[in-house]
Design an enzyme around this catalytic site. Structure first.
Site, PDB file in Angstrom:
ATOM      1  CG  ASP A 216      -2.278   0.665   0.920  1.00 15.82           C
ATOM      2  OD1 ASP A 216      -2.251   1.898   0.724  1.00 15.82           O
ATOM      3  OD2 ASP A 216      -3.319   0.001   0.891  1.00 15.82           O
ATOM      4  CG  HIS A 239      -0.689   1.556  -3.344  1.00 18.16           C
ATOM      5  ND1 HIS A 239      -1.944   1.281  -2.833  1.00 18.16           N
ATOM      6  CD2 HIS A 239      -0.323   0.445  -4.038  1.00 18.16           C
ATOM      7  CE1 HIS A 239      -2.309   0.055  -3.191  1.00 18.16           C
ATOM      8  NE2 HIS A 239      -1.336  -0.466  -3.925  1.00 18.16           N
TER       9      HIS A 239
END
Length: 399
Positions: A216, A239
């Site tokens: 993430d 991310h």
């Protein structure tokens, strides 16, 4: 007589120096053994070290140790260090934790804390990731965070690794003047919701010379953040570095002073990103965002402002975001984009982005989905230096 005086002086000096040396509390002296749960031993060592009036060091020696759950609480009477030389391992089944809704390791209300030693905090998250259905289930089970720091001040966490957390790797809330240096986050790209560091409601936080590999956001910034400095961080997989998401809570606080410099993103979903919710009540301001000297290596979305952030269709787009983004600089960004849209600025129609300056952007795209381009709405950035690709072609140009 002079020799006797000299020896007396040296003895006194040695006593002064030794009195400042940290007292060591080895968990082995408190019953901590390899391949066994050390929660009780570590708690006992912490209690004594925290009560000491001189600096103290708690040592987890080399080897593999098990830990069900732990909460370490101050304030302590003197500086305290947790030196982890070995590997501390969480249960793979989160339901084995005594408090199933809490973090794995929590440290609260400590001034002058050091965590060091070259060791590993292993959350053993693989089994939990398979059960994570939060994208579809709003009532999903809260999975434990590896390391939670709350109200920590004047502290440093360095030369340790957090590995395979079941949820966020690190959560930083209500902290001031805390540094993460040569800090490593390690999890596979497919791990769910494993943000490297989530930092909110804090001031003067530094993340330096660190490597973050996760599934993430490498670093996510929550509301109430002031003066966050991120420098020489390598991100990927992950991310990217994200401010937000922000806006869902009506009482969220302003974000100001975010500095990202000399960082590298490799194969990440995003590079630098700001994301806010539409159709949400918050009216906070995001100001003073500064991104400089950044390498993008095959990044899907290198530069993003997304004020229509709405994952899993959890909101509606009919009411624009009420969050104002302003005073943003993006300078010397180079490398490659994995998609043809290298820069995407989707700002709020109600409160457009203001005072955004772009300087020396050089991004290329080698794919076959069309020419490299940019997307801009409700923003008129100013430019200094080279722009490749041309950004927001109808925007004003400064000399």
């Amino acid at each position: 007589m002079a020799l006797k005086f000299t020896l007396l002086f040296l003895t006194l000096l040695a006593h002064i120096v030794n009195s400042q040396q940290p007292t060591t509390f080895d968990i082995g002296k408190y019953g901590g053994k390899p391949n066994a749960n050390i929660a009780e031993a570590l708690s006992s060592a912490w209690k004594e070290a925290c009560a000491a009036t001189t600096p103290s060091t708690i040592v987890v020696p080399k080897g593999t140790f098990l830990l069900n759950q732990l909460k370490l609480v101050g304030p302590c009477k003197a500086p305290i260090e947790l030196q982890v030389q070995g590997t501390i391992r969480a249960p793979s089944d989160y339901t084995q934790l005594p408090d199933k809704n809490a973090e794995w390791i929590t440290i609260n209300y400590v001034d002058h804390l050091t965590i060091s030693g070259g060791g590993i905090f292993d959350g053993q998250g693989k089994e939990a990731w398979a059960k994570n259905d939060c994208g579809k289930n709003p009532k999903c089970v809260k999975l434990p965070i590896n390391l939670s720091f709350n109200f920590i001040t004047n502290s440093i966490i360095h030369d340790v690794t957090t590995q395979d957390s079941k949820n966020f790797h690190v959560n930083v809330i209500g902290c001031k003047n805390v540094t993460f240096q040569q800090f490593t986050v390690s999890a596979p790209g497919e791990s769910i919701n494993t943000d490297g560091l989530h930092i909110a409601k804090s001031e003067g936080i530094y993340v330096l010379e660190s490597v973050i590999k996760t599934g993430d956001d490498c670093i996510s910034v929550g509301d109430g953040m002031k003066e966050l400095h991120i420098e020489k961080v390598t991100c990927g997989p992950g991310h990217g570095i994200s401010v937000g998401s922000l806006g869902k809570g009506a009482t969220e606080e302003d974000v100001t002073g975010i500095y990202v410099k000399n960082c590298t993103f490799t194969g990440t979903q995003n590079g630098i990103r700001v994301k806010t919710w539409p159709s949400a009540p918050a009216k906070l301001k995001i100001t003073g965002l500064h991104y400089e000297d950044i390498i993008m290596d095959n990044v899907e979305n290198p530069i993003v402002i997304d004020q229509e952030y709405c994952p899993w269709n959890q909101c509606k787009l009919d009411s624009p975001s009420l969050i104002k983004i302003s005073e943003m600089t993006v300078k010397n960004i180079k490398g490659t984009s994995a998609s043809p849209v290298a820069v995407s600025f989707v700002c709020s129609k109600t409160v457009p982005c203001e005072n955004v300056e772009m300087g020396d952007i050089d991004l290329t795209y080698s794919g076959n989905q069309g020419p490299i381009t940019t997307k801009c709405s409700n923003i008129k950035p100013t430019f200094v230096g080279k722009q490749n690709p041309p950004i927001c072609a109808n925007a004003t140009q400064s000399s």
